[in-house]
Design a protein around this motif. Sequence first.
Motif, PDB file in Angstrom:
ATOM      1  N   ILE A  61       0.843  -1.206   0.000  1.00 40.83           N
ATOM      2  CA  ILE A  61       0.000   0.000   0.000  1.00 40.83           C
ATOM      3  C   ILE A  61       0.876   1.252   0.000  1.00 40.83           C
ATOM      4  O   ILE A  61       0.613   2.202  -0.740  1.00 40.83           O
ATOM      5  N   TYR A  62       1.930   1.258   0.812  1.00 37.03           N
ATOM      6  CA  TYR A  62       2.806   2.437   0.864  1.00 37.03           C
ATOM      7  C   TYR A  62       3.506   2.691  -0.470  1.00 37.03           C
ATOM      8  O   TYR A  62       3.629   3.839  -0.904  1.00 37.03           O
ATOM      9  N   GLU A  63       3.947   1.619  -1.139  1.00 34.76           N
ATOM     10  CA  GLU A  63       4.590   1.784  -2.446  1.00 34.76           C
ATOM     11  C   GLU A  63       3.601   2.330  -3.477  1.00 34.76           C
ATOM     12  O   GLU A  63       3.941   3.224  -4.259  1.00 34.76           O
ATOM     13  N   ALA A  64       2.383   1.792  -3.469  1.00 37.19           N
ATOM     14  CA  ALA A  64       1.359   2.275  -4.395  1.00 37.19           C
ATOM     15  C   ALA A  64       1.031   3.739  -4.122  1.00 37.19           C
ATOM     16  O   ALA A  64       0.898   4.545  -5.055  1.00 37.19           O
ATOM     17  N   LEU A  65       0.940   4.105  -2.862  1.00 39.62           N
ATOM     18  CA  LEU A  65       0.639   5.491  -2.504  1.00 39.62           C
ATOM     19  C   LEU A  65       1.751   6.414  -2.956  1.00 39.62           C
ATOM     20  O   LEU A  65       1.487   7.509  -3.471  1.00 39.62           O
ATOM     21  N   ASP A  66       3.007   5.991  -2.814  1.00 46.11           N
ATOM     22  CA  ASP A  66       4.134   6.806  -3.290  1.00 46.11           C
ATOM     23  C   ASP A  66       4.062   7.024  -4.797  1.00 46.11           C
ATOM     24  O   ASP A  66       4.333   8.132  -5.285  1.00 46.11           O
ATOM     25  N   LEU A  67       3.686   5.993  -5.556  1.00 48.79           N
ATOM     26  CA  LEU A  67       3.561   6.131  -7.006  1.00 48.79           C
ATOM     27  C   LEU A  67       2.422   7.080  -7.382  1.00 48.79           C
ATOM     28  O   LEU A  67       2.557   7.882  -8.310  1.00 48.79           O
TER      29      LEU A  67
END
Length: 65
Positions: free
Chosen positions: A9-15
């Motif tokens: 989720i954190y990686e997707a949010l960063d993208l």
Amino acid sequence: MALARMRSIYEALDLIKALDPQTALTYTNIKRLCLEGKIRYFRSGKKIILNYDDLINFLGVNEEN
């Protein structure tokens, strides 16, 4: 056959934030989409790993801009 882009989720949010720095989308919003079955995901321990392409399609984001 294209490989699914699986992200935490954190990686997707960063993208997403890279595409739109002023986004109102939060970790909790994305987690809720997963738990409601709107985005495909699986758990690795306590971590949720989601299909980033499903998230992008659900949000209607055009990544080319």
